[in-house]
Scaffold this active site. Structure first.
Site, PDB file in Angstrom:
ATOM      1  N   ARG A  83       3.916  -0.191  -5.172  1.00 12.59           N
ATOM      2  CA  ARG A  83       3.693  -0.513  -3.593  1.00 12.59           C
ATOM      3  C   ARG A  83       2.267  -1.409  -3.585  1.00 12.59           C
ATOM      4  NH1 ARG A  83       6.732   2.047   0.316  1.00 12.59           N
ATOM      5  NH2 ARG A  83       5.470   1.281   1.927  1.00 12.59           N
TER       6      ARG A  83
ATOM      7  N   HIS B 285      18.792 -36.917  -7.392  1.00 12.32           N
ATOM      8  CA  HIS B 285      17.960 -37.229  -6.037  1.00 12.32           C
ATOM      9  C   HIS B 285      16.440 -37.094  -6.024  1.00 12.32           C
ATOM     10  CE1 HIS B 285      21.890 -38.262  -4.193  1.00 12.32           C
ATOM     11  NE2 HIS B 285      22.124 -37.301  -4.718  1.00 12.32           N
TER      12      HIS B 285
ATOM     13  N   GLU C 180       8.706 -14.628 -11.012  1.00 13.69           N
ATOM     14  CA  GLU C 180       7.660 -13.645 -10.586  1.00 13.69           C
ATOM     15  C   GLU C 180       7.093 -12.602 -11.632  1.00 13.69           C
ATOM     16  OE1 GLU C 180       9.583 -10.537  -8.037  1.00 13.69           O
ATOM     17  OE2 GLU C 180      11.606 -11.067  -9.059  1.00 13.69           O
TER      18      GLU C 180
ATOM     19  N   TRP D 205      -2.708  -2.809  -1.870  1.00 11.93           N
ATOM     20  CA  TRP D 205      -2.247  -4.230  -1.898  1.00 11.93           C
ATOM     21  C   TRP D 205      -3.065  -5.155  -0.862  1.00 11.93           C
ATOM     22  CZ3 TRP D 205      -0.026  -8.047   0.817  1.00 11.93           C
ATOM     23  CH2 TRP D 205       0.690  -9.268  -0.025  1.00 11.93           C
TER      24      TRP D 205
ATOM     25  N   GLU E 260      18.203 -17.246  -8.053  1.00 14.31           N
ATOM     26  CA  GLU E 260      18.037 -16.127  -8.451  1.00 14.31           C
ATOM     27  C   GLU E 260      17.209 -15.810  -9.748  1.00 14.31           C
ATOM     28  OE1 GLU E 260      17.135 -13.026  -7.288  1.00 14.31           O
ATOM     29  OE2 GLU E 260      17.252 -11.718  -8.679  1.00 14.31           O
TER      30      GLU E 260
ATOM     31  N   ASN F 187      -1.647   2.170   5.734  1.00 16.74           N
ATOM     32  CA  ASN F 187      -0.763   1.007   5.074  1.00 16.74           C
ATOM     33  C   ASN F 187      -0.225   0.357   6.489  1.00 16.74           C
ATOM     34  OD1 ASN F 187       1.550  -0.708   4.024  1.00 16.74           O
ATOM     35  ND2 ASN F 187       2.685   1.125   4.312  1.00 16.74           N
ATOM     36  N   GLY F 188      -0.379  -1.111   6.236  1.00 19.62           N
ATOM     37  CA  GLY F 188      -0.054  -1.746   7.365  1.00 19.62           C
ATOM     38  C   GLY F 188      -1.340  -2.855   7.661  1.00 19.62           C
TER      39      GLY F 188
ATOM     40  N   LYS G  26      13.499 -14.870 -10.753  1.00 20.67           N
ATOM     41  CA  LYS G  26      13.284 -13.727 -11.870  1.00 20.67           C
ATOM     42  C   LYS G  26      12.247 -13.924 -12.571  1.00 20.67           C
ATOM     43  CE  LYS G  26      14.267 -10.988 -10.083  1.00 20.67           C
ATOM     44  NZ  LYS G  26      14.851 -10.256  -9.067  1.00 20.67           N
TER      45      LYS G  26
ATOM     46  N   LYS H 195       6.384  -3.974  -4.183  1.00 20.96           N
ATOM     47  CA  LYS H 195       7.897  -3.884  -4.061  1.00 20.96           C
ATOM     48  C   LYS H 195       8.383  -3.729  -2.738  1.00 20.96           C
ATOM     49  CE  LYS H 195      11.838  -2.355  -6.141  1.00 20.96           C
ATOM     50  NZ  LYS H 195      12.659  -3.399  -6.485  1.00 20.96           N
TER      51      LYS H 195
ATOM     52  N   CYS I   9       0.898  -1.146   0.125  1.00 28.83           N
ATOM     53  CA  CYS I   9       0.005  -0.024  -0.188  1.00 28.83           C
ATOM     54  C   CYS I   9       0.836   1.205   0.193  1.00 28.83           C
ATOM     55  CB  CYS I   9      -0.869   0.096   1.129  1.00 28.83           C
ATOM     56  SG  CYS I   9      -2.104  -1.205   1.397  1.00 28.83           S
TER      57      CYS I   9
HETATM   58  C1  AGP Z   1      12.719  -9.321  -5.996  1.00 26.29           C
HETATM   59  O1  AGP Z   1      12.648  -9.499  -7.302  1.00 26.29           O
HETATM   60  C2  AGP Z   1      11.362  -9.483  -5.141  1.00 26.29           C
HETATM   61  N1  AGP Z   1      10.378  -8.972  -5.636  1.00 26.29           N
HETATM   62  C3  AGP Z   1      11.668  -9.649  -3.700  1.00 26.29           C
HETATM   63  O2  AGP Z   1      12.048 -10.874  -3.655  1.00 26.29           O
HETATM   64  C4  AGP Z   1      12.435  -8.933  -2.870  1.00 26.29           C
HETATM   65  O3  AGP Z   1      13.791  -9.053  -3.027  1.00 26.29           O
HETATM   66  C5  AGP Z   1      12.168  -9.297  -1.340  1.00 26.29           C
HETATM   67  O4  AGP Z   1      10.780  -8.979  -0.921  1.00 26.29           O
HETATM   68  C6  AGP Z   1      12.931  -8.422  -0.371  1.00 26.29           C
HETATM   69  O5  AGP Z   1      12.947  -6.888  -0.474  1.00 26.29           O
HETATM   70  P1  AGP Z   1      13.915  -5.980   0.155  1.00 26.29           P
HETATM   71  O6  AGP Z   1      15.322  -6.160  -0.550  1.00 26.29           O
HETATM   72  O7  AGP Z   1      13.261  -4.828  -0.090  1.00 26.29           O
HETATM   73  O8  AGP Z   1      13.901  -6.331   1.607  1.00 26.29           O
END
Ligand code: AGP
Length: 602
Positions: free
Chosen positions: A27, A502, A486, A74, A479, A100-101, A483, A597, A2
């Site tokens: 957000r 395994h 997501e 959100w 990673e 927000n929260g 990527k 984000k 949010c």
């Molecule tokens: C990254 O592509 C993500 N969307 C997510 O995993 C992110 O890295 C994670 O939420 C941690 O965020 P931060 O680095 O702001 O703590």
């Protein structure tokens, strides 16, 4: 999660709120709304979906007024809908809030208010706040806010307007981020700097349980006992230019291409006489007392953190554990004053990471944070903070934040190794020199963009893709898979290559795409065996490698570097691959579904 914004001044609030919300959509973007005091009455307009839906609903309506609040959501409690969108209004319609929260005790508060005759219209936790403010109404509205805040359990950043005070904007926070921006004749509140940077670069960071009272010409701050307090005014040194797309189709691809500069900005000013120059205070004695290092983070930051393990264990000879913040905080870790806890976060606001930091501090560990957002909560609460100078990262998928986090991990480890004195200085100097080559090597990889786009054109209809690697390459594989999933919504999994047989190899069949990372010369023969096992089962392999022996079907070559630094290079093709795959699938790349984000709820 949010985004909130508020304005009081002499301009029309509506334009400022909409413009600010457009910068906060990263957000959350399942609904948006604004509330403005117009002709002494609160007028609220909200709509489901992205901000454009709200703008369309507003149409030509000119809601005049110089005081207003705005929100982009959100969803946590209650479906994404127009009804559940913020602002929420109290029963008598006189008080409106944006939140927000998460209010953890909202159900009991709701019950209590219902027993006193309050009727609720939404499924949200936030609506209780508006009704509590009304319930505790007092001739001094600050007392209503104080009483309300004392009843709330959980996290909140709140913007509040009240028809009885048509010239005042109120704000208060606990755990969720909130900044206050100021000029001589207009004041702002926001979840993050980009929302208000077009109008002011003078910012106050609100701390937990502090209340801000904003009128056109002044701001007053109070603690929860309602004693007036003085706050430090910070100046922002970057501008929105850096956060604009500059002709790129998406922020993500712009940020991928910014990595040469971001890494150079992060590394170059921090090297003097071939040694890292980091503003970290730790004596040789203190370092010798450290018997364990914990590296804690979430998501991509966690995958960056994994790279610290081999490097710190080898160069510092200290056992290093890398943990997900959400696990660490609930597993009663054995931390004490001989532990060094390194916290990594792009946003500096991730709820689990912040909780892990607080736990480490409670147990008297030394804490160092690696953070991108200047002035964020983690940056302020850690004993010491090293900023990644990546600049604002807008796309939800982290790219330049990840590579600059790696750069800081490398620099920090070399600095500590120099202090510890177990590794020859010459060796450390060589590492620093190798590190200085990285920005140009990143550029070299970026020139392969078209080749990677062509690969994505071939593979974008795949349903399942596997990523494999060993040691550091395994961390990069994790990673790369994150990527891809997501932003493209393709099912992707990463495995340590040795683990494949395994169980997971059962999923490899004719035509399955396996992305193999082979950057460690010593492990190359092992990886060749794994690739052969896969191709024998009909899979196609895309190999990311710095070795010219062509094994596998498709290749992306990356320049050689020290094996410790391979991730910072080999991740670049994986970022580009994920981007082009998602682009071919017409995905909403900068704002992937269900993601935000900044994850400020656990
Ligand atoms: C990254 O592509 C993500 N969307 C997510 O995993 C992110 O890295 C994670 O939420 C941690 O965020 P931060 O680095 O702001 O703590």
């Amino acid at each position: 999660m949010c985004g909130i914004i508020g304005y009081i001044g002499s301009k029309q609030a509506l334009n400022i709120l909409i413009s600010g919300l457009s910068k906060l959509e990263y957000r959350g973007y399942d609904s948006a709304g604004i509330g403005i005091i117009t002709n002494h009455k609160i007028k609220i307009i909200k709509n489901k979906g992205e901000l454009t839906n709200l703008i369309n609903k507003l149409g030509d309506q000119k809601i005049t007024g110089n005081l207003g609040i705005g929100h982009t959501r959100w969803a946590t409690h209650g479906a994404p809908s127009s009804l559940n969108a913020h602002p929420h209004i109290s029963q008598n319609g006189k008080i409106a809030i944006i939140h927000n929260g998460i209010i953890e005790n909202y159900l009991s508060l709701k019950k209590e208010l219902e027993s006193k005759g309050y009727k609720f219209k939404t499924e949200t936790d936030s609506e209780v706040i508006a009704n509590l403010l009304e319930y505790y109404q007092h001739s001094n509205f600050l007392i209503s806010i104080q009483k309300t805040v004392k009843r709330l359990k959980g996290s909140f950043a709140l913007g509040i307007i009240n028809e009885n005070y048509p010239d005042t904007l109120y704000a208060v926070r606990n755990e969720s981020p909130l900044i206050v921006g100021t000029t001589s004749n207009e004041q702002f509140i926001a979840s993050d700097i980009p929302a208000i940077i077009n109008w002011t670069k003078e910012i106050y960071y609100l701390d937990n349980l502090e209340i801000a009272v904003l009128t056109k010409n002044q701001i007053k701050f109070y603690n929860i006992k309602l004693q007036e307090i003085q706050k430090y005014l910070s100046k922002i040194t970057w501008d929105n230019e850096e956060a604009a797309k500059h002709g790129y189709k998406h922020f993500m691809i712009k940020e991928i291409f910014e990595q040469r500069k971001a890494i150079a900005n992060t590394i170059n000013p921090r090297i003097k006489n071939n040694m890292p120059l980091l503003d970290i205070n730790i004596t040789k004695q203190e370092l010798n007392n450290v018997n364990k290092i914990y590296v804690i983070a979430c998501g991509t930051s966690y995958y960056a953190g994994l790279n610290a393990k081999p490097l710190m264990e080898q160069l510092l000879n200290i056992t290093t554990e890398v943990d997900l913040a959400s696990e660490f905080r609930y597993r009663q870790p054995l931390i004490d004053n001989n532990s060094l806890v390194i916290i990594i976060s792009q946003s500096g606001e991730t709820a689990d990471t912040l909780a892990a930091l607080r736990l480490a501090k409670e147990k008297n560990a030394k804490t160092i944070a690696i953070v991108n957002v200047v002035g964020s909560t983690i940056a302020r609460e850690a004993d010491q903070t090293i900023y990644t100078w990546a600049g604002p990262e807008i796309a939800v998928a982290s790219t330049k934040a990840y590579t600059t986090q790696l750069a800081i991990i490398y620099l920090l480890t070399i600095k500590l190794a120099n202090l510890k004195g177990k590794v020859k200085k010459k060796e450390l100097i060589n590492l620093v020199k190798t590190l200085q080559l990285i920005p140009d090597q990143v550029n070299e990889i970026l020139t392969q963009n078209e080749k990677i786009r062509a690969l994505a054109n071939e593979f974008y209809k795949e349903q399942d893709i596997y990523f494999i690697g060993r040691n550091i390459d395994y961390y990069t594989a994790l990673e790369g898979a994150l990527k891809l999933k997501e932003i493209s919504y393709i099912h992707a999994e990463a495995y340590a290559a040795g683990e494949l047989k395994h169980g997971t190899i059962a999923l490899i069949e004719e035509g399955t795409l396996v992305v193999s990372l082979c950057t460690n010369k010593e492990l190359y023969p092992k990886m060749i065996n794994n690739i052969k096992e896969i191709t024998a089962r009909g899979a196609k392999t895309l190999v990311i490698t710095n070795n010219k022996d062509e094994v596998g079907d498709y290749h992306i070559f990356i320049p050689p570097t020290n094996p410790y630094f391979n991730s910072i290079l080999s991740v670049i093709p994986l970022q580009l691959f994920a981007y082009h795959m998602a682009n071919n699938r017409n995905c909403n790349i900068d704002k992937p579904k269900n993601l935000a984000k900044s994850v400020t709820v656990e």
